[in-house]
Design a protein around this motif. Structure first.
Motif, PDB file in Angstrom:
ATOM      1  N   THR A  60     -12.159   4.214   3.204  1.00 11.01           N
ATOM      2  CA  THR A  60     -11.399   3.445   2.221  1.00 11.01           C
ATOM      3  C   THR A  60     -11.789   1.992   2.411  1.00 11.01           C
ATOM      4  N   ARG A  61     -11.316   1.147   1.474  1.00  7.21           N
ATOM      5  CA  ARG A  61     -11.528  -0.268   1.673  1.00  7.21           C
ATOM      6  C   ARG A  61     -10.423  -0.803   2.572  1.00  7.21           C
ATOM      7  N   LYS A  62     -10.767  -1.750   3.422  1.00  5.78           N
ATOM      8  CA  LYS A  62      -9.780  -2.361   4.311  1.00  5.78           C
ATOM      9  C   LYS A  62      -8.627  -2.972   3.512  1.00  5.78           C
ATOM     10  N   ASP A  63      -8.964  -3.590   2.375  1.00  4.27           N
ATOM     11  CA  ASP A  63      -7.910  -4.235   1.585  1.00  4.27           C
ATOM     12  C   ASP A  63      -6.920  -3.215   1.035  1.00  4.27           C
ATOM     13  N   GLU A  64      -7.410  -2.048   0.673  1.00  4.20           N
ATOM     14  CA  GLU A  64      -6.491  -1.039   0.139  1.00  4.20           C
ATOM     15  C   GLU A  64      -5.562  -0.520   1.230  1.00  4.20           C
ATOM     16  N   LEU A  65      -6.110  -0.345   2.421  1.00  2.00           N
ATOM     17  CA  LEU A  65      -5.289   0.157   3.523  1.00  2.00           C
ATOM     18  C   LEU A  65      -4.202  -0.853   3.898  1.00  2.00           C
ATOM     19  N   VAL A  66      -4.611  -2.094   4.066  1.00  3.36           N
ATOM     20  CA  VAL A  66      -3.634  -3.123   4.437  1.00  3.36           C
ATOM     21  C   VAL A  66      -2.640  -3.343   3.298  1.00  3.36           C
ATOM     22  N   GLY A  67      -3.147  -3.314   2.058  1.00  3.47           N
ATOM     23  CA  GLY A  67      -2.249  -3.494   0.925  1.00  3.47           C
ATOM     24  C   GLY A  67      -1.218  -2.394   0.817  1.00  3.47           C
ATOM     25  N   TRP A  68      -1.649  -1.168   1.091  1.00  2.00           N
ATOM     26  CA  TRP A  68      -0.697  -0.056   1.058  1.00  2.00           C
ATOM     27  C   TRP A  68       0.405  -0.259   2.096  1.00  2.00           C
ATOM     28  N   GLN A  75       6.477  -4.210  -9.646  1.00  2.00           N
ATOM     29  CA  GLN A  75       5.310  -4.978 -10.094  1.00  2.00           C
ATOM     30  C   GLN A  75       4.714  -5.770  -8.943  1.00  2.00           C
ATOM     31  N   LEU A  76       5.586  -6.289  -8.081  1.00  2.00           N
ATOM     32  CA  LEU A  76       5.069  -7.015  -6.926  1.00  2.00           C
ATOM     33  C   LEU A  76       4.311  -6.068  -6.001  1.00  2.00           C
ATOM     34  N   GLN A  77       4.822  -4.846  -5.845  1.00  4.11           N
ATOM     35  CA  GLN A  77       4.104  -3.869  -5.019  1.00  4.11           C
ATOM     36  C   GLN A  77       2.718  -3.586  -5.580  1.00  4.11           C
ATOM     37  N   ASP A  78       2.623  -3.438  -6.903  1.00  5.16           N
ATOM     38  CA  ASP A  78       1.306  -3.237  -7.500  1.00  5.16           C
ATOM     39  C   ASP A  78       0.396  -4.425  -7.219  1.00  5.16           C
ATOM     40  N   LYS A  79       0.965  -5.604  -7.311  1.00  2.96           N
ATOM     41  CA  LYS A  79       0.158  -6.798  -7.071  1.00  2.96           C
ATOM     42  C   LYS A  79      -0.331  -6.833  -5.629  1.00  2.96           C
ATOM     43  N   ILE A  80       0.547  -6.473  -4.691  1.00  4.21           N
ATOM     44  CA  ILE A  80       0.147  -6.479  -3.283  1.00  4.21           C
ATOM     45  C   ILE A  80      -0.913  -5.415  -3.031  1.00  4.21           C
ATOM     46  N   ALA A  81      -0.714  -4.244  -3.635  1.00  2.00           N
ATOM     47  CA  ALA A  81      -1.652  -3.141  -3.376  1.00  2.00           C
ATOM     48  C   ALA A  81      -3.047  -3.480  -3.870  1.00  2.00           C
ATOM     49  N   ASN A  82      -3.141  -4.240  -4.945  1.00  2.00           N
ATOM     50  CA  ASN A  82      -4.442  -4.529  -5.536  1.00  2.00           C
ATOM     51  C   ASN A  82      -5.019  -5.861  -5.095  1.00  2.00           C
ATOM     52  N   ALA A  83      -4.363  -6.524  -4.174  1.00  2.00           N
ATOM     53  CA  ALA A  83      -4.821  -7.856  -3.787  1.00  2.00           C
ATOM     54  C   ALA A  83      -5.820  -7.758  -2.640  1.00  2.00           C
ATOM     55  N   ARG A  84      -6.475  -8.851  -2.357  1.00  2.00           N
ATOM     56  CA  ARG A  84      -7.319  -8.948  -1.180  1.00  2.00           C
ATOM     57  C   ARG A  84      -6.449  -9.265   0.027  1.00  2.00           C
ATOM     58  N   HIS A  85      -6.800  -8.698   1.157  1.00  2.00           N
ATOM     59  CA  HIS A  85      -6.042  -8.940   2.382  1.00  2.00           C
ATOM     60  C   HIS A  85      -7.016  -9.356   3.476  1.00  2.00           C
ATOM     61  N   PRO A  86      -7.408 -10.618   3.484  1.00  2.00           N
ATOM     62  CA  PRO A  86      -8.382 -11.066   4.491  1.00  2.00           C
ATOM     63  C   PRO A  86      -7.809 -10.989   5.896  1.00  2.00           C
ATOM     64  N   ILE A  87      -8.681 -10.661   6.838  1.00  2.00           N
ATOM     65  CA  ILE A  87      -8.246 -10.607   8.232  1.00  2.00           C
ATOM     66  C   ILE A  87      -7.989 -12.013   8.742  1.00  2.00           C
ATOM     67  N   VAL A  88      -8.867 -12.913   8.379  1.00  2.00           N
ATOM     68  CA  VAL A  88      -8.657 -14.309   8.733  1.00  2.00           C
ATOM     69  C   VAL A  88      -8.150 -15.016   7.489  1.00  2.00           C
ATOM     70  N   ASN A  89      -7.071 -15.762   7.637  1.00  5.98           N
ATOM     71  CA  ASN A  89      -6.474 -16.433   6.484  1.00  5.98           C
ATOM     72  C   ASN A  89      -7.437 -17.483   5.964  1.00  5.98           C
ATOM     73  N   GLU A  90      -7.847 -17.296   4.717  1.00 10.83           N
ATOM     74  CA  GLU A  90      -8.858 -18.174   4.154  1.00 10.83           C
ATOM     75  C   GLU A  90      -8.314 -19.529   3.741  1.00 10.83           C
ATOM     76  N   LYS A  91      -7.003 -19.690   3.789  1.00 11.17           N
ATOM     77  CA  LYS A  91      -6.434 -20.956   3.332  1.00 11.17           C
ATOM     78  C   LYS A  91      -6.468 -22.025   4.407  1.00 11.17           C
ATOM     79  N   PHE A  92      -6.679 -21.645   5.650  1.00 12.05           N
ATOM     80  CA  PHE A  92      -6.656 -22.646   6.727  1.00 12.05           C
ATOM     81  C   PHE A  92      -8.029 -23.236   6.961  1.00 12.05           C
TER      82      PHE A  92
END
Lengths: 157, 164
Positions: free
Chosen positions: B16-24, B147-164
């Motif tokens: 699976t994709r890492k983002d899908e697993l973490v998003g789930w 709807q928020l759950q759908d948004k979380i499930a389909n979002a990217r979940h980077p291991i390292v926070n890209e905002k910092f």
């Protein structure tokens, strides 16, 4: 209602040529600015009006004496109300504070000062109570723009 | 032994994709922070009760510290005087974090078109889900959570926070 008491109050207050109208269980008296504190002292000490209900103002922009400052008092023993009104001008919107007679006046006068800019001589603490430091103008004056916002936090984007 | 009958390895795997697993995982692990200021709170209490059972969505445990929560529910009117407090609380939340504008006051100021009310919290913080209603019905809130759950499930979940 105890209109008998209000009649006695009316006779006492109207003796100096002031307008006094009694209707619907409430006595409304228009009086000069300088007579405010003495009149309220009489209301409290001689007639038992022990509860200060509210102070607010009414903005009449076309009038020379632009603001009516309106006070409401209540007797918890006799269950009647009195309204006092006094007119002040825009250049000198000041009346005496009622803090020496009613402790709660300290807070209600702050609100009236916030919203209309009426100054209360003798109230040592007129900091904003509903608004905030840095707010410019007086929003309940009729010339305050309805859609003016003064945000404290910078908007996004 | 018959070499034709060699068994394959017992190990089996799936991809699976890492983002899908973490998003789930994240979409069923939502800790709401109720930023409650006004009468929509009554409806927040309703949707938090057993009748509507938000634990079905993994979103039933309110946390009253921004550091323990990842969904801020702004419930009620925000005035300009209150806005710096809201922004500070939002900044105290850890990533990942989401914001729900609960009702029309948080969404647009509602009928408070005046000198004091902030015309929508999205002017100062980003909002992920807007729930209409004055106040919203619990079913609307549950729809917003889904709807928020759908948004979380389909979002990217980077291991390292890209905002910092």
């Amino acid at each position: 209602m105890n209109t008998e008491l209000l009649e006695r109050v009316r006779e006492r207050l109207a003796g100096e040529g002031r307008e006094a109208a009694l209707a619907h269980g409430l006595l409304a008296v228009q009086l000069p600015r300088d007579a405010l504190l003495d009149t309220v002292r009489v209301l409290k000490e001689s007639f038992g009006f022990d509860l200060f209900l509210d102070v607010t103002a009414v903005d009449w922009p076309e009038r020379e004496a632009r603001f009516d400052v309106v006070f409401h008092f209540y007797s918890t023993r006799d269950h009647v109300r009195v309204r006092l009104k006094t007119a002040v001008t825009e250049v000198d919107p000041e009346v005496d504070s009622l803090v020496p007679l009613y402790g709660s006046a300290a807070f209600m006068e702050r609100e009236c000062h916030d919203m209309y800019g009426i100054r209360f001589r003798g109230n040592a603490d007129l900091r904003p109570i509903l608004l905030y430091e840095g707010f410019e103008g007086h929003p309940l004056r009729k010339d305050y723009p309805k859609d003016r916002e003064q945000p404290l936090v910078r908007y996004r984007e | 032994m018959n070499p034709g009958h060699e068994k394959t390895g017992a190990f089996e795997y799936l991809t699976t994709r890492k983002d899908e697993l973490v998003g789930w995982a994240r979409k069923f692990s939502i800790f709401p922070y109720p930023f409650v200021t006004a009468c929509c709170a009554m409806e927040f209490m309703s949707v938090s009760s057993t009748m509507y059972d938000t634990d079905r969505f993994g979103a039933a445990l309110p946390r009253f510290s921004p550091r323990q929560s990842d969904l801020m529910m702004v419930v009620g009117t925000i005035t300009h005087k209150q806005a710096p407090i809201l922004k500070k609380v939002y900044e105290q939340m850890c990533e990942p974090k989401w914001v729900m504008a609960f009702g029309v006051c948080a969404t647009s100021g509602g009928f408070y078109q005046n000198y004091a009310a902030l015309q929508g919290i999205d002017r100062i913080i980003p909002v992920d889900v807007y729930i209409p209603g004055c106040p919203p019905r619990p079913e609307s809130v549950i729809d917003g959570i889904m709807q928020l759950q759908d948004k979380i499930a389909n979002a990217r979940h980077p291991i390292v926070n890209e905002k910092f």
